[in-house]
Enzyme design. Structure first.
Site, mmCIF file in Angstrom:
data_model
loop_
_atom_site.group_PDB
_atom_site.id
_atom_site.type_symbol
_atom_site.label_atom_id
_atom_site.label_comp_id
_atom_site.label_asym_id
_atom_site.label_seq_id
_atom_site.Cartn_x
_atom_site.Cartn_y
_atom_site.Cartn_z
ATOM 1 N N GLU A 278 0.830 -1.203 0.000
ATOM 2 C CA GLU A 278 0.000 0.000 0.000
ATOM 3 C C GLU A 278 0.868 1.259 0.000
ATOM 4 O O GLU A 278 1.957 1.273 0.581
ATOM 5 C CB GLU A 278 -0.921 -0.009 1.230
ATOM 6 C CG GLU A 278 -1.901 -1.175 1.204
ATOM 7 C CD GLU A 278 -2.726 -1.314 2.482
ATOM 8 O OE1 GLU A 278 -3.688 -2.092 2.452
ATOM 9 O OE2 GLU A 278 -2.414 -0.669 3.502
ATOM 10 N N CYS B 167 3.623 8.592 0.032
ATOM 11 C CA CYS B 167 4.268 7.744 1.034
ATOM 12 C C CYS B 167 4.469 6.363 0.413
ATOM 13 O O CYS B 167 3.490 5.670 0.102
ATOM 14 C CB CYS B 167 3.379 7.676 2.276
ATOM 15 S SG CYS B 167 4.084 6.767 3.649
ATOM 16 N N SER C 142 12.981 7.465 5.694
ATOM 17 C CA SER C 142 12.793 7.306 7.133
ATOM 18 C C SER C 142 13.364 5.965 7.581
ATOM 19 O O SER C 142 13.262 4.958 6.879
ATOM 20 C CB SER C 142 11.304 7.379 7.477
ATOM 21 O OG SER C 142 11.094 7.179 8.861
ATOM 22 N N SER D 115 13.060 7.708 13.107
ATOM 23 C CA SER D 115 11.981 7.419 14.047
ATOM 24 C C SER D 115 12.610 7.188 15.420
ATOM 25 O O SER D 115 13.199 6.128 15.672
ATOM 26 C CB SER D 115 11.198 6.183 13.595
ATOM 27 O OG SER D 115 10.571 6.427 12.355
ATOM 28 N N LEU D 116 12.472 8.162 16.302
ATOM 29 C CA LEU D 116 13.151 8.116 17.596
ATOM 30 C C LEU D 116 12.211 7.628 18.698
ATOM 31 O O LEU D 116 12.458 6.622 19.356
ATOM 32 C CB LEU D 116 13.710 9.500 17.929
ATOM 33 C CG LEU D 116 14.679 9.591 19.107
ATOM 34 C CD1 LEU D 116 15.855 8.655 18.935
ATOM 35 C CD2 LEU D 116 15.142 11.028 19.295
ATOM 36 N N HIS D 117 11.164 8.397 18.966
ATOM 37 C CA HIS D 117 10.053 7.981 19.831
ATOM 38 C C HIS D 117 10.357 7.847 21.322
ATOM 39 O O HIS D 117 9.446 7.565 22.108
ATOM 40 C CB HIS D 117 9.417 6.685 19.326
ATOM 41 C CG HIS D 117 9.054 6.712 17.881
ATOM 42 N ND1 HIS D 117 8.352 7.746 17.314
ATOM 43 C CD2 HIS D 117 9.318 5.842 16.873
ATOM 44 C CE1 HIS D 117 8.194 7.519 16.026
ATOM 45 N NE2 HIS D 117 8.773 6.373 15.741
ATOM 46 N N CYS E 233 3.074 -0.077 15.466
ATOM 47 C CA CYS E 233 2.930 -0.071 14.012
ATOM 48 C C CYS E 233 2.231 -1.338 13.546
ATOM 49 O O CYS E 233 2.683 -2.451 13.825
ATOM 50 C CB CYS E 233 4.302 0.044 13.353
ATOM 51 S SG CYS E 233 4.239 0.035 11.548
ATOM 52 N N GLY F 238 7.393 -1.290 5.660
ATOM 53 C CA GLY F 238 8.765 -1.767 5.663
ATOM 54 C C GLY F 238 9.770 -0.758 6.182
ATOM 55 O O GLY F 238 9.475 0.423 6.371
ATOM 56 N N GLU F 239 10.980 -1.236 6.422
ATOM 57 C CA GLU F 239 12.129 -0.426 6.825
ATOM 58 C C GLU F 239 12.990 -0.199 5.586
ATOM 59 O O GLU F 239 13.651 -1.125 5.098
ATOM 60 C CB GLU F 239 12.923 -1.140 7.920
ATOM 61 C CG GLU F 239 14.332 -0.637 8.157
ATOM 62 C CD GLU F 239 14.437 0.853 8.462
ATOM 63 O OE1 GLU F 239 15.205 1.547 7.766
ATOM 64 O OE2 GLU F 239 13.741 1.320 9.394
ATOM 65 N N ASN G 14 -1.324 6.500 16.788
ATOM 66 C CA ASN G 14 -2.547 5.978 16.186
ATOM 67 C C ASN G 14 -2.874 4.657 16.862
ATOM 68 O O ASN G 14 -2.137 3.677 16.702
ATOM 69 C CB ASN G 14 -2.322 5.765 14.680
ATOM 70 C CG ASN G 14 -3.617 5.436 13.964
ATOM 71 O OD1 ASN G 14 -4.477 4.773 14.515
ATOM 72 N ND2 ASN G 14 -3.737 5.905 12.743
ATOM 73 N N CYS H 131 8.148 -2.713 15.646
ATOM 74 C CA CYS H 131 7.809 -1.565 16.500
ATOM 75 C C CYS H 131 6.405 -1.749 17.067
ATOM 76 O O CYS H 131 5.455 -2.074 16.339
ATOM 77 C CB CYS H 131 7.908 -0.266 15.701
ATOM 78 S SG CYS H 131 9.583 0.062 15.083
ATOM 79 N N CYS I 299 7.332 -6.114 7.636
ATOM 80 C CA CYS I 299 8.481 -5.455 8.249
ATOM 81 C C CYS I 299 8.996 -6.327 9.388
ATOM 82 O O CYS I 299 8.210 -6.921 10.132
ATOM 83 C CB CYS I 299 8.080 -4.076 8.796
ATOM 84 S SG CYS I 299 9.464 -3.112 9.449
ATOM 85 N N CYS J 125 -0.591 6.930 9.762
ATOM 86 C CA CYS J 125 0.724 6.423 10.162
ATOM 87 C C CYS J 125 0.587 5.127 10.958
ATOM 88 O O CYS J 125 -0.185 5.051 11.913
ATOM 89 C CB CYS J 125 1.449 7.463 11.007
ATOM 90 S SG CYS J 125 1.844 8.964 10.095
#
Length: 371
Positions: free
Chosen positions: A96, A109, A199, A221-223, A123, A167-168, A297, A120, A116, A340
């Site tokens: 997608e 995007c 990213s 992506s730190l978070h 996600c 995916g990464e 989300n 995470c 993946c 996201c």
């Protein structure tokens, strides 16, 4: 014994690789550059349309090469203007992509893998597990398909690409680099480097390589600002802890005035306190950067909650007072599972299940899905 001739998908090839391909066919190198220009013109689907190539060479191409494309795909439009595209791959998997229109840009995007492996916690794509990397052609064809859809639906042209889909991206680095080459080549899709953002969740060696080999934008992506919380949210932190990641970002090779974008998803009572904001400000000191804040989300994992708006604004305020440029990013397309962390190829899985259920009384025939 008869063997089938090797068919080369030209969408997998960069300009340099196309030059080598045409030379292997006994053609001069400039034919490779001509091919690249033809392949990425809207509406070109057949070698017979490439009128400045010799007829004999076009006949050779018809037997030795192909130009893959996503002809049939599913489109769903959100109330907020985001558009989700579901592309069925040759092996029956689905990926997608999401088009995000804004006043000053039209951003796509893009996905880089089916599933993946990063796991995470917030996600939805990560719940699929890792299935496979996308080929260069499968990455590029997402952009080509959406570009052509926009042209035929009276939409503004694409201006920006972000590798924030399924995916990464840096775990599929070789194909990512080839796709970027095609995107930025003038004869290809002619995007500016500054209009492309990759990213990553923090693959340190690949971040260094990306900086050495490209001039695209980097988003991390730190978070979280400490290892305990980040490892809970993002298993990759056990391999490349925060100190190593930030040191790599500090030395990331980029043009003057470019800044790394740090993505920080806010989760209520986990990483959204004043102390968390202060730790983040201290952590990023000396790193040329911008910070994107995004409320989680819950579709990714209902165990996580979004902070209330006042808490998000307070977090932003603390960081701004420490001199950082901080944006609050609004999640788009949640009503069509395009926000996201929501991309997971759900249409294909649901369609397979529905078809299988409907055919159960017919001997379990393989489902045939038309998008």
């Amino acid at each position: 014994m008869n063997t089938q001739p090797t068919i080369t998908d030209l969408k997998n090839l960069t300009q340099e690789q196309l030059v080598r391909f045409v030379e292997s066919q006994g053609q001069p190198s400039f034919r490779g550059r001509q091919l690249l220009a033809w392949i990425y013109k809207p509406g070109i689907t057949d070698f017979a349309q490439m009128t400045d190539l010799a007829k004999e060479f076009r006949a050779v191409l018809a037997h030795s090469a192909t130009m893959s494309r996503f002809d049939d795909f599913r489109v769903e439009c959100s109330q907020d203007g985001a558009v989700k595209f579901a592309f069925l791959l040759a092996d029956g998997r689905m990926i997608e992509s999401v088009l995000i229109p804004e006043e000053d840009r039209n951003t796509l995007c893009v996905s880089s893998q089916v599933g993946c492996a990063m796991g995470c916690g917030f996600c939805l794509t990560g719940t699929m597990g890792f299935i496979r990397n996308l080929s260069t052609a499968e990455i590029v064809n997402q952009v080509c398909a959406v570009r052509d859809w926009a042209l035929t639906h009276d939409r503004s042209p694409l201006t920006n690409l972000v590798f924030m889909g399924m995916g990464e991206p840096l775990a599929n680095l070789d194909h990512l680099l080839d796709a970027i080459s095609i995107f930025t080549e003038q004869r290809g899709l002619d995007f500016s480097n500054r209009r492309i953002t990759v990213s990553t969740c923090g693959l340190v060696p690949q971040i260094k390589k990306l900086g050495d080999l490209t001039d695209v934008n980097l988003a991390v992506s730190l978070h979280a600002a400490d290892d305990v919380i980040r490892s809970r949210l993002m298993p990759i932190n056990n391999r490349y802890p925060i100190a190593e990641l930030i040191e790599t970002c500090r030395g990331y090779r980029q043009k003057r005035r470019k800044r790394i974008m740090f993505e920080y998803t806010l989760l209520a009572a986990i990483n959204d306190s004043d102390n968390d904001a202060e730790r983040l400000a201290a952590l990023l000191k000396g790193v040329p950067c911008k910070i994107n804040l995004l409320a989680v989300n819950p579709a990714g994992n209902p165990a996580f909650r979004s902070p209330d708006p006042a808490r998000i604004l307070r977090f932003q305020h603390i960081l701004r007072n420490r001199g950082y440029t901080v944006f609050i990013r609004q999640s788009r397309g949640s009503d069509i599972d395009a926000a996201c962390g929501q991309l997971a190829g759900k249409w294909w899985e649901e369609a397979k299940k529905d078809e299988a259920d409907g055919r159960a009384d017919e001997g379990g025939a393989k489902p045939s899905i038309t998008l």
